[in-house]
Design an enzyme around this catalytic site. Structure first.
Site, PDB file in Angstrom:
ATOM      1  N   LYS A 126       0.930  -1.141  -0.018  1.00 45.47           N
ATOM      2  CA  LYS A 126      -0.180  -0.205  -0.034  1.00 45.47           C
ATOM      3  C   LYS A 126       0.871   1.225   0.044  1.00 45.47           C
ATOM      4  O   LYS A 126       1.964   1.340   0.325  1.00 45.47           O
ATOM      5  CB  LYS A 126      -0.973   0.035   1.192  1.00 45.47           C
ATOM      6  CG  LYS A 126      -1.927   0.820   1.119  1.00 45.47           C
ATOM      7  CD  LYS A 126      -3.214   0.161   0.641  1.00 45.47           C
ATOM      8  CE  LYS A 126      -4.494   0.945   0.377  1.00 45.47           C
ATOM      9  NZ  LYS A 126      -5.625  -0.050   0.207  1.00 45.47           N
ATOM     10  N   ASP A 166      -6.926   4.145  -4.426  1.00 45.60           N
ATOM     11  CA  ASP A 166      -7.587   4.020  -3.097  1.00 45.60           C
ATOM     12  C   ASP A 166      -8.066   5.332  -3.074  1.00 45.60           C
ATOM     13  O   ASP A 166      -8.490   5.932  -4.157  1.00 45.60           O
ATOM     14  CB  ASP A 166      -6.558   3.645  -2.339  1.00 45.60           C
ATOM     15  CG  ASP A 166      -7.247   2.944  -0.840  1.00 45.60           C
ATOM     16  OD1 ASP A 166      -7.748   1.817  -0.810  1.00 45.60           O
ATOM     17  OD2 ASP A 166      -7.395   3.671   0.071  1.00 45.60           O
TER      18      ASP A 166
END
Ligand code: GLU
Length: 446
Positions: A126, A166
């Site tokens: 991430k 995201d």
């Protein structure tokens, strides 16, 4: 050697100070997998859990860029490469002022188990930045993305680490990031997912998280002889995930009555469909306008400063961000007869809220299972890029649906095998953990 789960967690907290979301995510997983670890001494001996909570690599970098006024701005960029036991690091980039290393570590940790559940070969990662795309011009966003990729490019690659979107990173940002990567590397590869259809993207990727969550929820409801027909559903967002979730719920006969953002929520008891849904689909993703515009346009109630969990519903679906549904919200949902809570966001429910759902026999699906359709379809985008072909919408949708059914089945089976039938949190954590743990054992101490 490990003593007990409590001591292990204390060690994680001491080693990673000021990262409460990371502690929370680790706590949840450790609670579920501890009985598994105790039964299988090989995991303890190889210190699998200690290795899993330590990212393989953390990249932190300066992102300087020039705004429209000609002023220099400095943001912070990150990429957490958490675990590559089952595939290249894979996970989104978040651009939001709340981004810091602890938030991204929690997200990368969750992503590792989520990606494992998809059955596709993807490790966990991430990244992102504390940059806030809201209120910025297209050119500012482009300059920021170019500056961000000017450092990130040396750490990623189609066989190394494949970022995606995201919160705050959608098709526009992926385009600018991809353009800069291509320029710097002189290579056209599948290094990012969520790409445009003309340049390597997959059909159904935009729909995938929302549709996948609805497919998962339908499977869960079916275990109790229920379905979406005639059900009232509340959600908390109105971006990519929320809008496509509404579209699928409408198809399945349900009615979504709320949307929202950090400023409040709109309550539309008639349900969001038809022209209203068309309007909503563009509200954020195209016009970047706040959720209140919906309430103003359709003259429905706008409740400022609150989340929609006080609205009576059959199914509640947090679609926004971590810890957006807390114990008092869970109490309100229970009191109003909610039957099922499905996480379309990452870790949106606090631990005490989840405990209450379990205690009251309310179905609860963790994000790492229920919202895995997005990254699963990113995995399908990677496959298509590798083969240099593009599947039809029907083909991708069929695969996505099959993957969500598989994930549901894996959660149910793991929960039953380890003595907690019907507990989707434990089932998802255990099933996700086992695949990664076994791959780590096979690959030795690396
Ligand atoms: N950000 C999404 C998630 O939380 C998608 C990640 C991806 O497609 O790599 O799973």
């Amino acid at each position: 050697m490990l003593q007990n789960a409590g001591a292990f967690l204390e060690g994680v907290i001491a080693r990673n100070p000021a990262e409460p979301e990371f502690h929370q995510a680790v706590h949840e997983v450790v609670e579920s997998v501890w009985p598994v670890i105790e039964k299988r001494p090989e995991y303890r001996k190889a210190r699998i859990l200690e290795r899993m909570v330590e990212p393989e690599r953390v990249v932190s970098f300066r992102v300087p860029w020039v705004d429209d006024k000609g002023e220099v701005q400095v943001n912070r960029g990150f990429r957490i490469e958490m675990n590559s036991a089952i595939g290249p690091y894979k996970g989104g980039l978040r651009f939001h002022p709340s981004v810091n290393q602890g938030i991204l570590k929690f997200l990368a940790f969750e992503q590792t188990f989520k990606n494992s559940l998809t059955t596709l070969p993807m490790g966990g990662g991430k990244g992102g930045s504390d940059f806030d795309p809201r209120g910025k011009s297209d050119l500012e966003v482009m300059r920021f993305c170019q500056a961000f990729m000017s450092e990130l490019f040396r750490h990623i690659g189609p066989n190394t680490d494949v970022p995606a979107g995201d919160i705050g990173v959608g098709g526009r940002e992926i385009g600018y990031l991809f353009g800069q990567y291509k320029k710097l590397k002189n290579e056209f590869t599948g290094v990012l997912t969520g790409k445009g259809l003309n340049w390597g993207g997959s059909l159904m990727r935009p729909e995938a998280t929302g549709y996948g969550t609805a497919y998962f929820a339908a499977e869960m409801l079916a275990t109790r002889g229920l379905d979406f027909q005639g059900k009232t559903v509340t959600i908390s967002g109105y971006g990519n995930v929320g809008t496509f979730f509404i579209q699928k719920v409408n198809e399945l006969g349900g009615k979504v009555v709320t949307i929202g953002d950090e400023y409040g929520y709109a309550h539309d008891p008639a349900g969001i469909s038809g022209e209203k849904l068309d309007f909503l689909m563009k509200l954020w993703t195209v016009h970047r306008r706040p959720a209140k515009d919906y309430a103003d346009k359709y003259r429905v109630e706008w409740i400022p400063g609150k989340r929609p969990w006080e609205v009576p519903c059959d199914i509640a679906v947090p679609t926004a961000c971590e810890n957006e549904l807390r114990k008092p919200d869970a109490e309100a949902l229970v009191a109003n007869g909610c039957k099922c809570v499905v996480e379309a966001a990452n870790m949106p429910c606090t631990a005490d809220a989840i405990a209450l759902f379990h205690a009251k026999g309310i179905l609860h699906a963790p994000g790492k299972a229920a919202n895995a359709g997005g990254v699963a379809t990113s995995g399908l985008e990677m496959s298509q890029n590798s083969m240099r072909i593009g599947w039809s919408r029907e083909e991708v949708d069929k695969r996505l649906h099959g993957i969500m059914k598989n994930i549901h089945g894996a959660c149910v089976a793991a929960a039953a095998e380890f003595g907690v039938p019907g507990n989707y949190d434990a089932g998802a954590n255990i099933a996700g953990f086992l695949k990664v743990a076994d791959a780590m054992l096979d690959q030795g101490v690396v």
